[in-house]
Design an enzyme around this catalytic site. Structure first.
Site, PDB file in Angstrom:
ATOM      1  N   ARG A  71       8.578  -9.405  43.205  1.00  0.00           N
ATOM      2  CA  ARG A  71      10.020  -9.244  43.307  1.00  0.00           C
ATOM      3  C   ARG A  71      10.431  -7.929  42.668  1.00  0.00           C
ATOM      4  O   ARG A  71       9.865  -7.516  41.663  1.00  0.00           O
ATOM      5  CB  ARG A  71      10.742 -10.384  42.577  1.00  0.00           C
ATOM      6  CG  ARG A  71      10.977 -11.603  43.450  1.00  0.00           C
ATOM      7  CD  ARG A  71      11.743 -12.675  42.723  1.00  0.00           C
ATOM      8  NE  ARG A  71      11.028 -13.169  41.571  1.00  0.00           N
ATOM      9  CZ  ARG A  71      11.304 -12.860  40.322  1.00  0.00           C
ATOM     10  NH1 ARG A  71      12.320 -12.068  40.032  1.00  0.00           N
ATOM     11  NH2 ARG A  71      10.588 -13.359  39.345  1.00  0.00           N
ATOM     12  N   LYS A 222      14.272 -17.793  45.794  1.00  0.00           N
ATOM     13  CA  LYS A 222      15.123 -17.368  44.680  1.00  0.00           C
ATOM     14  C   LYS A 222      16.502 -16.903  45.164  1.00  0.00           C
ATOM     15  O   LYS A 222      17.512 -17.148  44.509  1.00  0.00           O
ATOM     16  CB  LYS A 222      14.461 -16.251  43.883  1.00  0.00           C
ATOM     17  CG  LYS A 222      13.021 -16.509  43.502  1.00  0.00           C
ATOM     18  CD  LYS A 222      12.850 -17.634  42.510  1.00  0.00           C
ATOM     19  CE  LYS A 222      11.421 -17.661  41.990  1.00  0.00           C
ATOM     20  NZ  LYS A 222      11.079 -18.784  41.168  1.00  0.00           N
ATOM     21  N   SER A 264       8.518 -17.246  33.450  1.00  0.00           N
ATOM     22  CA  SER A 264       7.195 -17.091  34.037  1.00  0.00           C
ATOM     23  C   SER A 264       6.143 -16.983  32.931  1.00  0.00           C
ATOM     24  O   SER A 264       6.456 -16.643  31.789  1.00  0.00           O
ATOM     25  CB  SER A 264       7.153 -15.869  34.946  1.00  0.00           C
ATOM     26  OG  SER A 264       7.556 -14.758  34.231  1.00  0.00           O
ATOM     27  N   CYS A 266       4.494 -19.452  31.575  1.00  0.00           N
ATOM     28  CA  CYS A 266       4.508 -20.566  30.624  1.00  0.00           C
ATOM     29  C   CYS A 266       3.808 -21.801  31.203  1.00  0.00           C
ATOM     30  O   CYS A 266       3.844 -22.873  30.608  1.00  0.00           O
ATOM     31  CB  CYS A 266       5.934 -20.930  30.234  1.00  0.00           C
ATOM     32  SG  CYS A 266       6.691 -19.712  29.157  1.00  0.00           S
TER      33      CYS A 266
HETATM   34  O1  SAT Z   1       8.292 -14.044  44.447  1.00  0.00           O
HETATM   35  S1  SAT Z   1       8.973 -15.279  44.031  1.00  0.00           S
HETATM   36  O2  SAT Z   1      10.318 -14.972  43.555  1.00  0.00           O
HETATM   37  O3  SAT Z   1       9.081 -16.219  45.129  1.00  0.00           O
HETATM   38  C1  SAT Z   1       8.103 -16.036  42.809  1.00  0.00           C
HETATM   39  C2  SAT Z   1       8.479 -15.539  41.471  1.00  0.00           C
HETATM   40  O4  SAT Z   1       8.522 -14.338  41.242  1.00  0.00           O
HETATM   41  O5  SAT Z   1       8.732 -16.377  40.599  1.00  0.00           O
HETATM   42 MN    MN Z   2       9.908 -19.490  39.628  1.00  0.00          MN
END
Ligand code: SAT
Ligand code: MN
Length: 600
Positions: A71, A222, A264, A266
């Site tokens: 992301r 997201k 993230s 964890c």
């Molecule tokens: O790439 S995603 O947003 O689907 C997964 C993540 O980064 O938590």
């Molecule tokens: Mn997530």
């Protein structure tokens, strides 16, 4: 092709077609045949690799462009009408200005490509908690991943009817093809500045351009299920959260449902599929990433998992960390950015499987254990159907959702925060959610007290509106509810370290011991002591049977160190300043009350 009676949807698709100028348009029906065909298109073009059908039947490998692997938070925008309504000024752009900029990029951006129209439902089709979206994308990779991650196709069009509400999701990889031009292995916009992940919350609309990876491109996740849904949830009186949902069955057969918010790294997916070590207890999975919660007629909060698949981080997944996920990804799974072994299987770091002497790495290059590079990218992913999870709960698709008894919040803290802390009441629980976070771990920091990145309810990258208003919404949910029916909020920390910098708590399946204490608390039998920061288990309250953990370790795990809390309060005050005038007063009050109780 099915019949579409939704005039506005048809008009929107025509409008996008006129702007993006694809060679053809394909309305996804959601069938298995269609899924196979879309995969085959990419395999035939040399863009994807079917894996060894004896070892991983129905599995495929894709490699993204090295610039398009995660992301892009610094290219994520919330274009609300007013800047104050955005999570922060840095992510805000005036909506009409942003649209004008992006329209220039979208103009002709699908030339040479097929435009897929993907009607999808977040949540079981027809559930009162579910919502519908339509994603238009020029990426077949997006279309077949959406087939796994959501419910797509004709049934959604039926549910939408002639005038149903839906979230408009527009996506392009931003790489038009000239006449006769051969496609790139992973098309995307060449420069980071050309990428946009834009949200128009008031219009319930998402425009994404330039990336084909994960949450940038699979817009149901997201972008919709957190950022846009959070705005819908605020307006409609429910919660759209970055939480796993698990089902716990105690030795008496009584069932309890628990949600959990963790930033993230964890172990959220691992916790969702945990193998309990306490005899007689059972854990099953409802969801591993997102929970939508609405009040039922009985006044309790009911949660659904809006997704239909898991998009999990591959590296580190092993028979030790997550045996259930390992079984789940044996079949019908899309792997992105892992290593390809010479016998057509996949390999990644932290798999617990010995490194092969040779493979093709995630960049498509020859790799040996001496290469000094990662075979799999750290954010390599699996996309896998939830129904394949060996411990998926039978009711995971119940349209009514499951009633939630407890909500866990927590981060990765090597000091200060005890193993588990029960909130005193709802507002105190929201306060605990607002201060959660993880230490930023850089190899350079050897300090005892690392800098903490606060990540309220693990939503920092996923707020769809002002973060103070978001916390106020949590408080309002409590204000308008019957307090005795609300889930209780627990602050957990599996990551406390001792003086030798070693984790004290073993984690993984042993976390079931903490879950057991939580359930005992809810049923009135668990022992706890009131402390200035919340209700902590007494030294003997957590079942340690069969675990090699000393009384001193337990004491360390539950310790409240005044100096650490003094620093913590200062750091929370600093963080609270970033909310400006939108900091809810109730939370400032909670902080003051805690400081007073600590008597520092
Ligand atoms: O790439 S995603 O947003 O689907 C997964 C993540 O980064 O938590
Ligand atoms: Mn997530």
């Amino acid at each position: 092709m099915y019949k579409v009676s939704h005039k506005e949807l048809k008009a929107w698709v025509e409008e996008v077609k006129a702007m993006c100028k694809p060679d053809s348009v394909h309305w996804c029906d959601g069938s298995q045949e269609e899924y196979q065909q879309m995969l085959q298109v990419m395999v035939d073009a040399g863009l994807g690799t079917p894996l060894n059908s004896k070892k991983r039947p129905g599995c495929y490998l894709f490699r993204s462009h090295p610039s398009d692997v995660a992301r892009v938070e610094n290219r994520t925008f919330i274009a609300s009408k007013k800047m104050e309504d955005a999570p922060s000024p840095d992510v805000w752009v005036e909506p009409e200005e942003l649209k004008a900029t992006m329209r220039k990029s979208y103009d002709g951006c699908m030339k040479g490509r097929t435009m897929y129209v993907i009607p999808f439902s977040m949540g079981p089709i027809g559930s009162p908690i579910s919502k519908i979206g339509v994603e238009i994308s020029d990426s077949p990779y997006v279309a077949f991943n959406m087939k796994i991650m959501t419910r797509i196709g004709a049934a959604v069009i039926d549910a939408l009817g002639s005038d149903g509400e839906y979230v408009r999701c527009l996506h392009s990889v931003g790489s038009p093809l000239a006449e006769g031009e051969k496609d790139k292995a992973w098309p995307c916009a060449p420069s980071i500045d050309d990428k946009y992940i834009s949200h128009f919350p008031e219009e319930r609309m998402i425009w994404s351009y330039g990336s084909g990876y994960g949450g940038n491109a699979l817009l149901g996740k997201k972008c919709f299920a957190l950022r846009i849904a959070a705005v819908q949830a605020r307006d409609e009186g429910w919660l759209a959260e970055h939480m796993l949902i698990l089902k716990l069955t105690d030795p008496n057969g009584k069932v309890h449902y628990v949600c959990g918010a963790f930033p993230s790294a964890c172990g959220k997916t691992n916790l969702a599929m945990l193998e309990p070590t306490v005899p007689g207890w059972k854990v099953e999975t409802i969801g591993d990433d997102i929970a939508w919660m609405k009040f039922g007629k009985d006044g309790r909060l009911y949660a659904i998992n809006p997704e239909a698949g898991f998009f999990g981080v591959v590296p580190g997944t092993s028979m030790k960390s997550n045996p259930n996920a390992m079984k789940q990804i044996q079949t019908n799974t899309i792997f992105t950015n892992v290593g390809l072994t010479d016998d057509g299987d996949v390999w990644w770091e932290g798999s617990g499987m010995p490194a092969p002497s040779h493979l093709i790495d995630w960049k498509g290059k020859d790799w040996t254990p001496d290469s000094g590079e990662l075979a799999a990218h750290a954010n390599a992913r699996f996309t896998t159907p939830a129904e394949q999870c060996p411990v998926i709960a039978p009711e995971w698709e119940d349209p009514a959702g499951v009633p939630i008894s407890a909500i866990l919040v927590g981060g990765r803290r090597k000091t200060t925060v005890p193993l588990v802390n029960e909130s005193r009441d709802w507002n105190h629980g929201v306060f605990l959610g607002s201060i959660m976070g993880s230490e930023i771990t850089t190899a350079a920091i050897t300090d005892n007290v690392g800098q903490v990145r606060r990540d309220p309810f693990a939503m920092l990258p996923f707020f769809g509106y002002n973060k103070g208003d978001y916390l106020q919404h949590w408080l309002d949910i409590g204000k308008n509810a019957d307090a005795s029916k609300l889930p209780k909020i627990y602050f957990v920390n599996w990551f406390r370290k001792n003086a030798d910098d070693k984790f004290i708590w073993p984690g993984f399946g042993e976390n079931s011991r903490v879950l057991k204490w939580i359930i005992e608390r809810l049923s009135g039998t668990g022992k706890a002591a009131e402390t200035p920061i919340g209700n902590l288990p007494t030294a003997d309250a957590i079942d340690l049977n069969g675990l090699n953990l000393s009384a001193k370790d337990m004491e360390e795990l539950l310790k409240i160190d005044k100096d650490e809390w003094k620093a913590e309060i200062e750091s929370i005050r600093e963080d609270y300043k970033t909310y400006g005038t939108r900091l809810p007063k109730a939370l400032a009050d909670e902080l003051d009350k805690m400081e007073k109780r600590l008597n520092l």
